[in-house]
Scaffold this motif. Structure first.
Motif, PDB file in Angstrom:
ATOM      1  N   THR A  63       0.828  -1.211   0.000  1.00  0.00           N
ATOM      2  CA  THR A  63       0.000   0.000   0.000  1.00  0.00           C
ATOM      3  C   THR A  63       0.855   1.251   0.000  1.00  0.00           C
ATOM      4  N   GLN A  64       1.910   1.225   0.815  1.00  0.00           N
ATOM      5  CA  GLN A  64       2.769   2.398   0.906  1.00  0.00           C
ATOM      6  C   GLN A  64       3.580   2.599  -0.370  1.00  0.00           C
ATOM      7  N   GLY A  65       4.045   1.485  -0.952  1.00  0.00           N
ATOM      8  CA  GLY A  65       4.876   1.604  -2.155  1.00  0.00           C
ATOM      9  C   GLY A  65       4.076   1.958  -3.386  1.00  0.00           C
ATOM     10  N   VAL A  66       2.937   1.272  -3.581  1.00  0.00           N
ATOM     11  CA  VAL A  66       2.142   1.501  -4.790  1.00  0.00           C
ATOM     12  C   VAL A  66       1.364   2.805  -4.694  1.00  0.00           C
ATOM     13  N   GLY A  67       0.875   3.109  -3.507  1.00  0.00           N
ATOM     14  CA  GLY A  67       0.078   4.326  -3.350  1.00  0.00           C
ATOM     15  C   GLY A  67       0.936   5.548  -3.136  1.00  0.00           C
ATOM     16  N   SER A  68       1.791   5.858  -4.095  1.00  0.00           N
ATOM     17  CA  SER A  68       2.684   7.006  -3.968  1.00  0.00           C
ATOM     18  C   SER A  68       2.903   7.633  -5.340  1.00  0.00           C
ATOM     19  N   MET A  69       3.318   8.880  -5.351  1.00  0.00           N
ATOM     20  CA  MET A  69       3.593   9.564  -6.610  1.00  0.00           C
ATOM     21  C   MET A  69       4.791   8.964  -7.354  1.00  0.00           C
ATOM     22  N   PRO A  70       5.851   8.532  -6.667  1.00  0.00           N
ATOM     23  CA  PRO A  70       6.935   7.864  -7.412  1.00  0.00           C
ATOM     24  C   PRO A  70       6.455   6.647  -8.193  1.00  0.00           C
ATOM     25  N   ALA A  71       5.500   5.877  -7.615  1.00  0.00           N
ATOM     26  CA  ALA A  71       4.964   4.721  -8.339  1.00  0.00           C
ATOM     27  C   ALA A  71       4.252   5.170  -9.611  1.00  0.00           C
ATOM     28  N   LEU A  72       3.544   6.293  -9.539  1.00  0.00           N
ATOM     29  CA  LEU A  72       2.879   6.827 -10.731  1.00  0.00           C
ATOM     30  C   LEU A  72       3.896   7.226 -11.793  1.00  0.00           C
ATOM     31  N   VAL A 123       6.610   6.317 -17.012  1.00  0.00           N
ATOM     32  CA  VAL A 123       7.872   6.189 -17.747  1.00  0.00           C
ATOM     33  C   VAL A 123       7.994   4.800 -18.364  1.00  0.00           C
ATOM     34  N   PHE A 124       7.610   3.766 -17.600  1.00  0.00           N
ATOM     35  CA  PHE A 124       7.727   2.398 -18.112  1.00  0.00           C
ATOM     36  C   PHE A 124       6.820   2.188 -19.320  1.00  0.00           C
ATOM     37  N   CYS A 125       5.550   2.577 -19.193  1.00  0.00           N
ATOM     38  CA  CYS A 125       4.610   2.361 -20.301  1.00  0.00           C
ATOM     39  C   CYS A 125       4.988   3.203 -21.523  1.00  0.00           C
ATOM     40  N   GLY A 126       5.348   4.462 -21.269  1.00  0.00           N
ATOM     41  CA  GLY A 126       5.747   5.311 -22.397  1.00  0.00           C
ATOM     42  C   GLY A 126       6.992   4.796 -23.086  1.00  0.00           C
ATOM     43  N   GLY A 127       7.970   4.365 -22.290  1.00  0.00           N
ATOM     44  CA  GLY A 127       9.201   3.825 -22.872  1.00  0.00           C
ATOM     45  C   GLY A 127       8.954   2.545 -23.638  1.00  0.00           C
ATOM     46  N   TRP A 128       8.094   1.668 -23.076  1.00  0.00           N
ATOM     47  CA  TRP A 128       7.789   0.402 -23.756  1.00  0.00           C
ATOM     48  C   TRP A 128       7.132   0.673 -25.108  1.00  0.00           C
ATOM     49  N   MET A 129       6.153   1.581 -25.134  1.00  0.00           N
ATOM     50  CA  MET A 129       5.465   1.863 -26.398  1.00  0.00           C
ATOM     51  C   MET A 129       6.416   2.480 -27.412  1.00  0.00           C
TER      52      MET A 129
END
Length: 566
Positions: free
Chosen positions: A33-42, A47-53
C-alpha cells in the motif's frame, strides 16, 4: 473525586492505521500500500509504459510487442488485478481502524461524561453548602448522555442490511484479504508458467483468455470496492453524527457548569465582601491596639500615649487604619510571605510564628511606613525612629494570629528547594535531619517519647517559620523514617547515621554551597533540641543534666560529619 470519575481513564495512544498491520501479511500489505500508493509509483508507471510503447514502435521491441502492444496490455491487466486486490486490502484495513477509532471515541466520551458527572456532583455539594440545601440553579443534563451509554459505537458491519448487504459484506471481507491477493497474483503467474512450459496450450502467448479473466475480475473488484466505499461512507456518517452529539452534550454540560459557577460566584462574592469587611475591621483594630501598646511602652508607666482607643478615633482615622489593614497582605508578599487563615482549633503556637530576618523586617517596616499618609519620608527618619518601626513589624505575626491569620513563607525567591535536587539526594537530605536527632537520643540508651516529640515539634516549626526555603521544604517533607531496629544501640547506629549526615553535606556543597552553613546549623540544632528534651544521668533524678557528656559527644560527631571535607 468519586469512584466513577477516578475510574474513567483515557487511553494513552490514539488508534492509527498502522495498528492493524500486524503479522507477515499485514507487513506485506503495508509495504504494498505504501509503495504503490505514492507519486513515485505513478511516475515509474508512466515512464515504463511510455518507454515500452516507444521501443515497441521504433526500437528493438518492435518485433516482440508491436502495436497494439498486446503483451503490454496483458501486463497492465495483471498489474491492475493485483492493484484491485491491494485496494481492497487497504480498504479493509481502513475499515477496521475506523471501527477501533469509533470504539475509542465512544470510550473517551464516556470518560468525559463520567468526569462531567463528577464535577456536577461536586457543584451540587457546593450548592448545598452555599444555598443552605437548595440548588442555586435548576438545570438538567443533556439527554444524549443517557442515550450514549446504551448506544454502541457505530461499526462498518452495522451498515450491512438485507440479503444484498450480507453478500456485499461477504465479498468485501473475502476479497479484501491478503489471501485473495495471493490467489490473484499466484493464479496469473502459474497460468503463464504453465503456458510457457507447455502444460497448457489452450491460452498461449499473449494469453487472451487470462487477459479476459483479469478484465472480468477487475470489473467485479471495482464494484466490490465501490460497495465497500459506500459502507465506509455510511459508517463515517454515523460516527460523525455521534461525535457531533458528543461535542454538543459536552458543550451543554460546560455551559451548565459555567452557569452554576456564576450563581455560586454571586454567593461567594457576597460572603467574601462580608468576610473581608469583618476581617479588615478586626485587623485594623488589632494593628491600632498594637501601636497603642508600643507607644505606651515607649512613654513609660507614668506617661500618656498620644494615641486614642479605637472607639474614640474619628471615622477618618479609622478608615486610614482600615486601608492600612487591607495592604498588609501586599507588604507581606513583598518579602515572600502570605496571610493564611486559621481556625481556633489550629491556631499557631508561639514556636510556629514566623520570625522576620533583619532584612525582611527592614523592608516590611519601610513599606508600612510609606503607606502612612502625610508621613515623614523613610530616609529622613532618625535612626531611633527606624529601629522602633522595625521592632513594631516584628510583632505583626502575633497581631495577625490574634485575628485568625498565620504568616507563612511562600517558599520561592529565597534559595533552592526540592526541585533543584535529584530525588535520591533529596531523600538523603531528609534522612540526615532525622538521624541527627536519633543518634543523640541513642547516646543515653533507648530513644524516649520526649526526645521524639521535641524533634517533631522542631521540624514542624521549621517547616513554617524557618527563613530558608531549603530547610522549610526539608522539614515539611521529612517522613519519620529512623531506620531503627527494635534492639538498635548507639554503636550500631552511629556509623550509618554519620555517613548519611556526611553524604547530605556533600550533596548540599555540590548543589547549593550557599546553603551549607544553614544546613549544618540546622542539623546541630536538631541534635541540641533532642539532647535538651529531658534531664538524663544522675541517680534517681539527683544530678541529672539536660545534656550529658555522651549526648555532647554525639552532637560533636554530627557537627563533624556535616562537614563535606571531613
Amino acid at each position: 473525586m468519586s469512584e466513577v470519575g477516578a475510574a474513567a481513564v483515557l487511553p494513552k495512544q490514539p488508534v492509527t492505521v498502522s495498528d492493524e498491520r500486524v503479522g507477515v501479511n499485514g507487513a506485506i500489505a503495508a509495504a504494498l500500500t505504501q509503495g504503490v500508493g505514492s507519486m513515485p509509483a505513478l511516475y515509474v508507471t508512466l515512464v515504463f509504459c511510455g518507454g515500452w510503447m516507444a521501443l515497441a514502435t521504433w526500437g528493438p521491441l518492435h518485433g516482440v510487442d508491436p502495436y497494439p502492444f498486446s503483451f503490454l496490455l496483458f501486463l497492465n491487466n495483471v498489474v491492475q488485478l493485483v492493484l484491485c486486490a491491494v485496494i481492497l486490502v487497504g480498504q479493509r484495513v481502513l475499515g477496521v481502524a475506523a471501527d477501533r477509532r469509533a470504539v475509542q471515541t465512544y470510550e473517551n466520551a464516556e470518560a468525559i461524561f463520567a468526569q462531567v458527572a463528577d464535577l456536577q456532583a461536586h457543584l451540587d455539594r457546593h450548592d448545598r453548602v452555599l444555598g443552605r440545601g437548595a440548588s442555586l440553579l435548576d438545570s438538567t443534563p443533556h439527554p444524549w448522555i443517557r442515550r450514549h451509554r446504551v448506544q454502541a459505537p457505530p461499526q462498518a458491519i452495522d451498515q450491512v442490511v438485507g440479503a444484498n448487504g450480507r453478500i456485499a459484506a461477504w465479498l468485501t471481507q473475502r476479497l479484501g484479504s491478503m489471501g485473495a491477493f495471493y490467489i490473484a497474483a499466484g493464479t496469473q503467474v502459474v497460468w503463464i508458467g504453465m503456458a510457457e512450459l507447455g502444460f497448457q496450450r489452450f491460452d498461449p502467448y499473449p494469453f487472451a483468455f487470462m487477459t479476459f479473466l483479469s478484465t472480468f475480475a477487475q470489473l467485479v473488484f471495482m464494484i466490490v470496492i465501490m460497495v465497500g466505499q459506500k459502507v465506509l461512507s455510511l459508517a463515517g456518517d454515523r460516527r460523525s453524527e455521534q461525535t457531533f452529539l458528543d461535542a454538543e452534550a459536552i458543550l451543554h454540560e460546560c455551559r451548565r457548569m459555567k452557569a452554576r459557577l456564576v450563581a455560586q460566584d454571586r454567593v461567594v462574592e457576597s460572603l467574601s465582601d462580608y468576610t473581608s469587611t469583618q476581617v479588615t475591621e478586626h485587623l485594623a483594630q488589632a494593628l491600632h491596639q498594637s501601636r497603642m501598646q508600643a507607644a505606651a511602652a515607649e512613654t513609660g508607666a507614668g506617661g500618656r500615649s498620644a494615641l486614642r482607643p479605637w472607639h474614640e478615633l474619628p471615622e477618618e482615622s479609622r478608615e486610614t487604619s482600615r486601608a492600612h489593614a487591607r495592604r498588609v497582605g501586599e507588604s507581606l508578599a513583598a518579602i515572600g510571605c502570605l496571610m493564611f487563615p486559621t481556625t481556633g482549633e489550629d491556631s499557631p503556637d508561639a514556636g510556629m510564628l514566623v520570625a522576620f530576618e533583619e532584612q525582611e523586617a527592614q523592608v516590611l517596616a519601610r513599606l508600612e511606613h510609606e503607606q502612612q499618609p502625610q508621613g515623614v519620608p523613610w530616609d529622613e527618619l532618625s535612626q531611633r525612629a527606624r529601629a522602633q518601626a522595625v521592632d513594631a513589624v516584628r510583632y505583626l505575626p502575633t497581631v495577625l494570629a490574634d485575628v485568625g491569620f498565620q504568616v507563612l513563607r511562600t517558599g520561592g525567591g529565597d534559595g533552592v528547594g526540592e526541585l533543584d535536587f535529584h530525588a535520591d539526594d533529596w531523600i538523603t537530605l531528609q534522612r540526615a535531619l532525622i538521624v541527627s536527632g536519633v543518634l543523640v537520643a541513642l547516646a543515653e540508651g533507648d530513644v524516649d517519647a520526649d526526645e521524639i516529640v521535641a524533634m517533631v515539634q522542631l521540624l514542624r516549626e521549621a517547616s513554617v517559620s524557618h527563613p530558608r526555603r531549603l530547610i522549610r521544604e526539608l522539614a515539611a517533607a521529612s517522613s519519620f523514617d529512623t531506620g531503627l531496629r527494635p534492639d538498635a544501640r548507639y554503636a550500631d547506629y552511629e556509623k550509618p547515621a554519620l555517613e548519611t549526615v556526611h553524604a547530605a553535606s556533600v550533596v548540599i556543597a555540590r548543589v547549593a554551597p550557599a546553603e551549607l552553613a544553614e544546613f549544618r546549623a540546622f542539623l546541630v540544632r536538631i541534635a541540641e533540641v533532642v539532647a535538651e528534651a529531658n534531664n538524663e544521668g544522675g541517680f534517681f533524678g539527683l544530678g541529672a543534666r539536660p545534656r550529658t557528656p555522651r549526648e555532647s559527644a554525639a552532637m560533636e560527631a554530627v557537627a563533624a560529619a556535616a562537614r563535606p571535607d571531613a
